[in-house]
Scaffold this active site. Structure first.
Site, PDB file in Angstrom:
ATOM      1  CG  HIS A 298       4.089  -0.475 -24.738  1.00  0.00           C
ATOM      2  ND1 HIS A 298       4.983  -0.482 -23.695  1.00  0.00           N
ATOM      3  CD2 HIS A 298       2.881  -0.120 -24.202  1.00  0.00           C
ATOM      4  CE1 HIS A 298       4.357  -0.147 -22.569  1.00  0.00           C
ATOM      5  NE2 HIS A 298       3.088   0.088 -22.855  1.00  0.00           N
TER       6      HIS A 298
ATOM      7  CG  HIS B  91       0.630  -3.436 -20.824  1.00  0.00           C
ATOM      8  ND1 HIS B  91      -0.493  -2.980 -20.166  1.00  0.00           N
ATOM      9  CD2 HIS B  91       1.362  -2.337 -21.139  1.00  0.00           C
ATOM     10  CE1 HIS B  91      -0.453  -1.660 -20.104  1.00  0.00           C
ATOM     11  NE2 HIS B  91       0.667  -1.242 -20.684  1.00  0.00           N
ATOM     12  CB  SER B  92      -1.945  -8.658 -17.134  1.00  0.00           C
ATOM     13  OG  SER B  92      -1.747  -9.786 -17.959  1.00  0.00           O
TER      14      SER B  92
ATOM     15  CD  GLN C 244       5.459   3.203 -16.224  1.00  0.00           C
ATOM     16  OE1 GLN C 244       6.671   3.151 -15.990  1.00  0.00           O
ATOM     17  NE2 GLN C 244       4.861   4.321 -16.602  1.00  0.00           N
TER      18      GLN C 244
ATOM     19  CD  GLU D 186       2.921  -1.540 -17.956  1.00  0.00           C
ATOM     20  OE1 GLU D 186       3.607  -1.340 -18.985  1.00  0.00           O
ATOM     21  OE2 GLU D 186       2.134  -0.700 -17.487  1.00  0.00           O
TER      22      GLU D 186
END
Length: 362
Positions: free
Chosen positions: A125, A200-201, A302, A330
Protein backbone atom coordinates in the site's frame (compact mmCIF):
# COMPACT_ATOMS: atom_id res chain seq x y z
CA UNK A 1 -56.55 33.44 -1.52
CA UNK A 2 -53.27 35.34 -2.10
CA UNK A 3 -52.04 34.38 1.37
CA UNK A 4 -52.74 30.70 0.63
CA UNK A 5 -50.83 30.88 -2.67
CA UNK A 6 -47.89 32.58 -0.97
CA UNK A 7 -47.88 29.93 1.76
CA UNK A 8 -47.95 27.13 -0.80
CA UNK A 9 -45.11 28.81 -2.71
CA UNK A 10 -43.00 29.17 0.42
CA UNK A 11 -43.61 25.57 1.47
CA UNK A 12 -42.65 24.38 -2.02
CA UNK A 13 -39.55 26.55 -2.01
CA UNK A 14 -38.61 25.24 1.44
CA UNK A 15 -38.95 21.63 0.27
CA UNK A 16 -36.74 22.33 -2.76
CA UNK A 17 -34.11 24.02 -0.59
CA UNK A 18 -34.20 21.16 1.92
CA UNK A 19 -33.65 18.69 -0.92
CA UNK A 20 -30.45 20.38 -2.07
CA UNK A 21 -27.37 18.46 -0.89
CA UNK A 22 -25.00 20.19 1.52
CA UNK A 23 -21.36 20.23 2.64
CA UNK A 24 -20.26 21.00 6.20
CA UNK A 25 -16.62 21.51 7.22
CA UNK A 26 -15.40 20.81 10.74
CA UNK A 27 -12.02 20.60 12.48
CA UNK A 28 -11.20 16.94 13.22
CA UNK A 29 -7.78 17.30 14.83
CA UNK A 30 -4.17 18.07 13.94
CA UNK A 31 -1.43 16.14 12.15
CA UNK A 32 2.15 17.27 12.80
CA UNK A 33 0.82 20.63 13.89
CA UNK A 34 -1.38 21.11 10.84
CA UNK A 35 -5.20 21.16 11.06
CA UNK A 36 -7.14 18.19 9.73
CA UNK A 37 -10.66 18.87 8.55
CA UNK A 38 -13.70 16.63 8.11
CA UNK A 39 -16.13 17.37 5.29
CA UNK A 40 -19.67 16.06 5.75
CA UNK A 41 -21.45 15.53 2.43
CA UNK A 42 -25.23 15.12 2.78
CA UNK A 43 -27.64 14.36 -0.07
CA UNK A 44 -31.39 14.90 -0.44
CA UNK A 45 -32.14 11.40 0.90
CA UNK A 46 -30.23 12.15 4.13
CA UNK A 47 -27.45 9.75 3.20
CA UNK A 48 -24.10 11.24 4.14
CA UNK A 49 -20.38 10.60 3.93
CA UNK A 50 -17.67 12.21 6.05
CA UNK A 51 -14.24 12.58 4.45
CA UNK A 52 -10.98 13.81 5.96
CA UNK A 53 -8.37 15.78 4.05
CA UNK A 54 -5.89 13.56 5.94
CA UNK A 55 -5.51 10.44 3.80
CA UNK A 56 -8.74 11.23 1.95
CA UNK A 57 -10.24 8.97 4.61
CA UNK A 58 -13.93 8.07 4.57
CA UNK A 59 -14.68 8.06 8.31
CA UNK A 60 -18.48 7.61 8.14
CA UNK A 61 -21.06 6.56 5.59
CA UNK A 62 -24.68 6.78 6.72
CA UNK A 63 -27.30 4.90 4.70
CA UNK A 64 -30.89 3.83 5.45
CA UNK A 65 -32.00 0.35 6.44
CA UNK A 66 -35.27 -1.29 5.35
CA UNK A 67 -37.17 0.86 7.87
CA UNK A 68 -35.60 4.13 6.76
CA UNK A 69 -33.32 4.38 9.80
CA UNK A 70 -29.84 5.75 9.12
CA UNK A 71 -26.79 3.78 10.19
CA UNK A 72 -23.02 4.11 9.69
CA UNK A 73 -21.81 1.26 7.47
CA UNK A 74 -18.02 1.82 7.49
CA UNK A 75 -15.38 1.09 10.10
CA UNK A 76 -13.14 3.80 11.48
CA UNK A 77 -12.05 5.89 14.46
CA UNK A 78 -13.34 8.95 16.33
CA UNK A 79 -9.95 10.71 16.46
CA UNK A 80 -6.97 11.55 14.28
CA UNK A 81 -4.47 9.88 16.61
CA UNK A 82 -5.82 6.39 15.96
CA UNK A 83 -5.79 6.99 12.20
CA UNK A 84 -2.15 8.09 12.48
CA UNK A 85 -0.91 5.19 14.59
CA UNK A 86 -3.29 2.22 14.54
CA UNK A 87 -5.38 2.19 11.40
CA UNK A 88 -5.26 -0.79 9.01
CA UNK A 89 -6.07 1.70 6.21
CA UNK A 90 -9.68 2.23 7.35
CA UNK A 91 -11.40 4.27 4.61
CA UNK A 92 -8.14 5.65 3.20
CA UNK A 93 -6.93 6.54 -0.25
CA UNK A 94 -4.11 4.10 -0.95
CA UNK A 95 -1.07 4.76 -3.15
CA UNK A 96 1.31 5.12 -4.80
CA UNK A 97 0.80 1.39 -5.30
CA UNK A 98 -2.17 -0.34 -3.65
CA UNK A 99 -1.69 -3.98 -2.60
CA UNK A 100 1.63 -5.84 -2.49
CA UNK A 101 4.85 -5.69 -4.48
CA UNK A 102 7.01 -8.78 -4.01
CA UNK A 103 10.08 -8.24 -1.84
CA UNK A 104 9.66 -4.49 -2.33
CA UNK A 105 11.42 -4.44 -5.69
CA UNK A 106 10.57 -3.92 -9.36
CA UNK A 107 12.36 -2.93 -12.57
CA UNK A 108 11.63 -0.30 -15.20
CA UNK A 109 13.82 -0.11 -18.32
CA UNK A 110 16.55 -2.08 -16.60
CA UNK A 111 16.62 0.10 -13.49
CA UNK A 112 15.84 -1.68 -10.24
CA UNK A 113 13.81 0.21 -7.64
CA UNK A 114 13.76 -0.67 -3.95
CA UNK A 115 10.76 0.01 -1.71
CA UNK A 116 10.22 -0.20 2.03
CA UNK A 117 9.38 -3.66 3.38
CA UNK A 118 6.36 -2.83 5.54
CA UNK A 119 4.55 -6.18 5.13
CA UNK A 120 7.47 -8.63 5.40
CA UNK A 121 8.80 -9.76 3.06
CA UNK A 122 6.87 -7.42 0.76
CA UNK A 123 5.93 -3.78 0.26
CA UNK A 124 2.27 -2.93 0.91
CA UNK A 125 0.00 0.00 0.00
CA UNK A 126 2.68 2.52 -0.92
CA UNK A 127 5.19 1.99 1.86
CA UNK A 128 5.82 3.54 5.25
CA UNK A 129 4.25 6.92 4.47
CA UNK A 130 1.78 6.28 1.71
CA UNK A 131 -1.02 8.49 0.46
CA UNK A 132 -3.11 7.41 3.46
CA UNK A 133 -0.76 9.30 5.80
CA UNK A 134 -0.60 12.59 3.93
CA UNK A 135 -2.77 15.70 4.19
CA UNK A 136 -4.32 16.27 0.77
CA UNK A 137 -5.06 19.73 -0.59
CA UNK A 138 -8.77 20.45 -0.94
CA UNK A 139 -8.71 22.16 -4.32
CA UNK A 140 -12.47 22.47 -4.62
CA UNK A 141 -15.63 21.88 -2.62
CA UNK A 142 -18.29 20.81 -5.11
CA UNK A 143 -21.84 21.96 -4.48
CA UNK A 144 -24.35 21.33 -7.25
CA UNK A 145 -28.10 20.94 -7.42
CA UNK A 146 -28.01 17.14 -7.35
CA UNK A 147 -24.58 16.34 -5.87
CA UNK A 148 -21.84 17.45 -3.50
CA UNK A 149 -18.22 16.51 -3.31
CA UNK A 150 -14.53 17.21 -2.81
CA UNK A 151 -11.65 17.54 -5.22
CA UNK A 152 -8.43 16.50 -3.49
CA UNK A 153 -4.93 16.90 -4.90
CA UNK A 154 -1.53 15.59 -3.86
CA UNK A 155 2.02 15.80 -5.21
CA UNK A 156 4.23 12.77 -4.66
CA UNK A 157 7.89 13.67 -5.19
CA UNK A 158 10.31 11.76 -7.40
CA UNK A 159 11.67 8.75 -5.46
CA UNK A 160 9.24 9.28 -2.58
CA UNK A 161 8.94 5.87 -0.88
CA UNK A 162 11.26 4.60 -3.64
CA UNK A 163 8.95 5.24 -6.60
CA UNK A 164 10.33 7.12 -9.62
CA UNK A 165 8.73 10.23 -11.07
CA UNK A 166 6.94 13.22 -9.61
CA UNK A 167 3.30 12.21 -9.52
CA UNK A 168 0.46 14.73 -9.60
CA UNK A 169 -2.70 13.10 -8.25
CA UNK A 170 -6.32 14.25 -8.23
CA UNK A 171 -9.17 12.39 -6.53
CA UNK A 172 -12.79 13.53 -6.75
CA UNK A 173 -15.37 12.25 -4.29
CA UNK A 174 -18.95 12.93 -5.41
CA UNK A 175 -22.17 12.02 -3.55
CA UNK A 176 -25.36 12.46 -5.57
CA UNK A 177 -29.08 12.34 -4.80
CA UNK A 178 -29.32 8.84 -6.32
CA UNK A 179 -27.34 7.48 -3.35
CA UNK A 180 -24.18 6.97 -5.37
CA UNK A 181 -20.71 7.79 -4.07
CA UNK A 182 -18.26 7.98 -6.96
CA UNK A 183 -14.47 8.14 -6.63
CA UNK A 184 -12.59 9.35 -9.68
CA UNK A 185 -8.80 9.10 -9.78
CA UNK A 186 -6.43 10.95 -12.12
CA UNK A 187 -2.64 11.17 -12.17
CA UNK A 188 0.27 12.29 -14.35
CA UNK A 189 4.02 11.78 -14.02
CA UNK A 190 7.20 13.40 -15.31
CA UNK A 191 9.09 10.08 -15.32
CA UNK A 192 8.09 6.51 -16.13
CA UNK A 193 6.60 4.93 -13.02
CA UNK A 194 4.02 2.47 -11.71
CA UNK A 195 0.71 3.39 -10.12
CA UNK A 196 -2.26 1.61 -8.56
CA UNK A 197 -4.77 3.65 -6.54
CA UNK A 198 -7.81 2.57 -4.54
CA UNK A 199 -9.97 3.34 -1.52
CA UNK A 200 -9.69 0.96 1.43
CA UNK A 201 -13.05 1.29 3.18
CA UNK A 202 -14.19 -1.54 5.43
CA UNK A 203 -17.95 -2.09 5.31
CA UNK A 204 -20.47 -3.65 7.68
CA UNK A 205 -23.99 -3.24 6.31
CA UNK A 206 -25.51 -4.14 9.68
CA UNK A 207 -24.16 -0.78 10.92
CA UNK A 208 -22.79 -2.20 14.16
CA UNK A 209 -25.81 -4.40 14.89
CA UNK A 210 -24.08 -7.72 14.16
CA UNK A 211 -20.90 -9.31 15.51
CA UNK A 212 -19.41 -9.91 12.04
CA UNK A 213 -20.15 -9.79 8.30
CA UNK A 214 -20.34 -13.53 7.72
CA UNK A 215 -24.09 -13.28 7.08
CA UNK A 216 -23.59 -10.83 4.19
CA UNK A 217 -24.44 -12.22 0.75
CA UNK A 218 -21.81 -11.36 -1.87
CA UNK A 219 -22.00 -11.46 -5.66
CA UNK A 220 -18.81 -10.85 -7.68
CA UNK A 221 -18.74 -10.81 -11.48
CA UNK A 222 -15.47 -12.70 -11.91
CA UNK A 223 -14.77 -16.05 -13.55
CA UNK A 224 -11.21 -16.19 -12.24
CA UNK A 225 -9.20 -15.22 -9.18
CA UNK A 226 -5.48 -14.82 -8.53
CA UNK A 227 -3.61 -17.63 -6.82
CA UNK A 228 -1.13 -16.36 -4.23
CA UNK A 229 1.74 -17.85 -2.25
CA UNK A 230 2.07 -17.88 1.54
CA UNK A 231 3.10 -14.19 1.52
CA UNK A 232 0.06 -13.10 -0.55
CA UNK A 233 2.08 -12.60 -3.73
CA UNK A 234 0.53 -13.92 -6.98
CA UNK A 235 2.10 -17.04 -8.44
CA UNK A 236 1.05 -15.90 -11.92
CA UNK A 237 -1.90 -18.31 -12.13
CA UNK A 238 -5.41 -16.96 -12.49
CA UNK A 239 -7.63 -19.92 -11.61
CA UNK A 240 -11.27 -20.46 -12.49
CA UNK A 241 -13.62 -19.83 -9.56
CA UNK A 242 -15.88 -22.69 -10.61
CA UNK A 243 -16.12 -25.43 -7.96
CA UNK A 244 -14.07 -23.40 -5.47
CA UNK A 245 -14.98 -21.33 -2.37
CA UNK A 246 -14.29 -18.28 -4.58
CA UNK A 247 -17.32 -18.73 -6.83
CA UNK A 248 -19.43 -15.70 -5.93
CA UNK A 249 -20.95 -15.36 -9.39
CA UNK A 250 -24.45 -16.37 -8.27
CA UNK A 251 -24.02 -15.15 -4.70
CA UNK A 252 -23.11 -16.81 -1.43
CA UNK A 253 -22.68 -15.81 2.20
CA UNK A 254 -19.20 -14.69 3.19
CA UNK A 255 -19.40 -17.31 5.94
CA UNK A 256 -20.44 -20.22 3.70
CA UNK A 257 -16.93 -21.40 2.83
CA UNK A 258 -14.59 -18.95 4.55
CA UNK A 259 -13.33 -21.59 6.95
CA UNK A 260 -12.08 -23.65 3.99
CA UNK A 261 -9.92 -20.73 2.81
CA UNK A 262 -6.66 -20.55 4.73
CA UNK A 263 -6.61 -17.22 6.53
CA UNK A 264 -9.94 -16.15 5.03
CA UNK A 265 -10.64 -14.14 1.90
CA UNK A 266 -7.90 -11.70 0.89
CA UNK A 267 -7.71 -12.30 -2.83
CA UNK A 268 -7.76 -10.48 -6.12
CA UNK A 269 -10.70 -11.30 -8.36
CA UNK A 270 -10.12 -10.91 -12.11
CA UNK A 271 -13.21 -8.93 -13.03
CA UNK A 272 -15.11 -9.72 -16.21
CA UNK A 273 -15.29 -7.03 -18.92
CA UNK A 274 -12.65 -4.62 -17.55
CA UNK A 275 -12.09 -1.21 -19.08
CA UNK A 276 -15.64 0.13 -18.95
CA UNK A 277 -17.53 1.34 -15.89
CA UNK A 278 -20.04 -1.36 -14.94
CA UNK A 279 -21.41 -3.13 -11.87
CA UNK A 280 -18.99 -5.79 -10.66
CA UNK A 281 -20.23 -6.68 -7.17
CA UNK A 282 -23.27 -6.61 -4.91
CA UNK A 283 -23.45 -7.16 -1.15
CA UNK A 284 -26.68 -7.60 0.83
CA UNK A 285 -27.39 -7.91 4.55
CA UNK A 286 -30.81 -9.46 5.09
CA UNK A 287 -31.69 -8.18 8.58
CA UNK A 288 -31.06 -4.51 7.78
CA UNK A 289 -32.13 -4.88 4.17
CA UNK A 290 -29.15 -2.80 3.04
CA UNK A 291 -27.60 -3.45 -0.36
CA UNK A 292 -24.24 -2.12 -1.55
CA UNK A 293 -23.42 -2.13 -5.27
CA UNK A 294 -19.90 -1.67 -6.61
CA UNK A 295 -19.13 -0.47 -10.15
CA UNK A 296 -15.68 0.09 -11.65
CA UNK A 297 -13.63 0.10 -14.85
CA UNK A 298 -10.66 -1.58 -13.14
CA UNK A 299 -9.44 -5.10 -14.06
CA UNK A 300 -9.34 -6.39 -10.48
CA UNK A 301 -10.92 -6.17 -7.06
CA UNK A 302 -9.36 -7.29 -3.80
CA UNK A 303 -12.08 -8.89 -1.68
CA UNK A 304 -10.98 -8.92 1.96
CA UNK A 305 -13.00 -10.38 4.82
CA UNK A 306 -11.34 -8.55 7.73
CA UNK A 307 -9.21 -11.53 8.72
CA UNK A 308 -6.64 -9.47 10.65
CA UNK A 309 -9.14 -7.57 12.77
CA UNK A 310 -8.33 -9.16 16.12
CA UNK A 311 -10.11 -7.14 18.79
CA UNK A 312 -7.20 -4.76 19.29
CA UNK A 313 -8.93 -1.94 17.40
CA UNK A 314 -11.51 0.10 19.32
CA UNK A 315 -13.41 2.06 16.74
CA UNK A 316 -16.14 4.67 16.63
CA UNK A 317 -18.55 4.67 19.57
CA UNK A 318 -16.09 2.36 21.41
CA UNK A 319 -17.00 -0.61 19.19
CA UNK A 320 -14.31 -3.31 19.28
CA UNK A 321 -13.50 -4.62 15.82
CA UNK A 322 -13.07 -8.38 16.04
CA UNK A 323 -12.19 -10.79 13.24
CA UNK A 324 -14.48 -10.50 10.19
CA UNK A 325 -16.23 -7.42 11.58
CA UNK A 326 -15.87 -5.69 8.21
CA UNK A 327 -15.16 -6.47 4.56
CA UNK A 328 -13.34 -4.50 1.88
CA UNK A 329 -13.81 -4.40 -1.88
CA UNK A 330 -10.76 -2.58 -3.23
CA UNK A 331 -11.10 -1.93 -6.96
CA UNK A 332 -7.60 -1.86 -8.45
CA UNK A 333 -5.02 -3.58 -10.64
CA UNK A 334 -3.69 -7.00 -9.69
CA UNK A 335 -1.15 -7.35 -6.87
CA UNK A 336 2.54 -7.31 -7.86
CA UNK A 337 1.73 -6.30 -11.44
CA UNK A 338 5.10 -4.52 -11.89
CA UNK A 339 6.74 -7.95 -11.59
CA UNK A 340 4.12 -9.94 -13.52
CA UNK A 341 4.35 -9.34 -17.27
CA UNK A 342 1.16 -11.28 -18.01
CA UNK A 343 -0.93 -9.01 -15.77
CA UNK A 344 -2.55 -5.78 -17.02
CA UNK A 345 0.13 -3.11 -16.91
CA UNK A 346 0.38 -0.50 -14.17
CA UNK A 347 3.09 1.51 -15.94
CA UNK A 348 2.43 5.23 -16.41
CA UNK A 349 4.51 7.19 -18.91
CA UNK A 350 5.08 10.95 -19.11
CA UNK A 351 2.36 12.46 -21.29
CA UNK A 352 -0.16 9.79 -20.30
CA UNK A 353 -3.05 10.29 -17.87
CA UNK A 354 -3.91 7.61 -15.34
CA UNK A 355 -7.68 7.73 -14.96
CA UNK A 356 -10.15 5.36 -13.32
CA UNK A 357 -13.50 5.50 -11.55
CA UNK A 358 -15.33 3.47 -8.93
CA UNK A 359 -18.91 3.93 -7.72
CA UNK A 360 -20.48 2.63 -4.51
CA UNK A 361 -24.29 2.73 -4.59
CA UNK A 362 -27.01 1.78 -2.09
Amino acid sequence: MIKILVLVFLCTLSAVCAARPTVQKKLFGTHKGKPVYSYNLVNSDSSSVKILDYGGIITNLYTKDRYGKLGDIVLGFDNIQDYETKSPYFGALVGRYANRIAKGTFELDGVKYKLAINNPPNSLHGGLVGFDKRIWDVKRVISEEDSVGLELTLTSADMEEGFPGQLEVTVIYLLNNKNELSIEYKATTNKKTVINLTNHSYFNLAAGKAKNVLNHTVVIDADRFTIVDETQIPTGENRKVENTPFDFRKGQLIGDYIWTVKGGYDHNFCLNNPGTLHQVATVKEEISGRVLKVSTDQPGMQFYSGNFLDGSYKGKDSIVYVQHYGFAMETQHYPDSPNQREFPTTVLEPGQVYQTKTVYAW
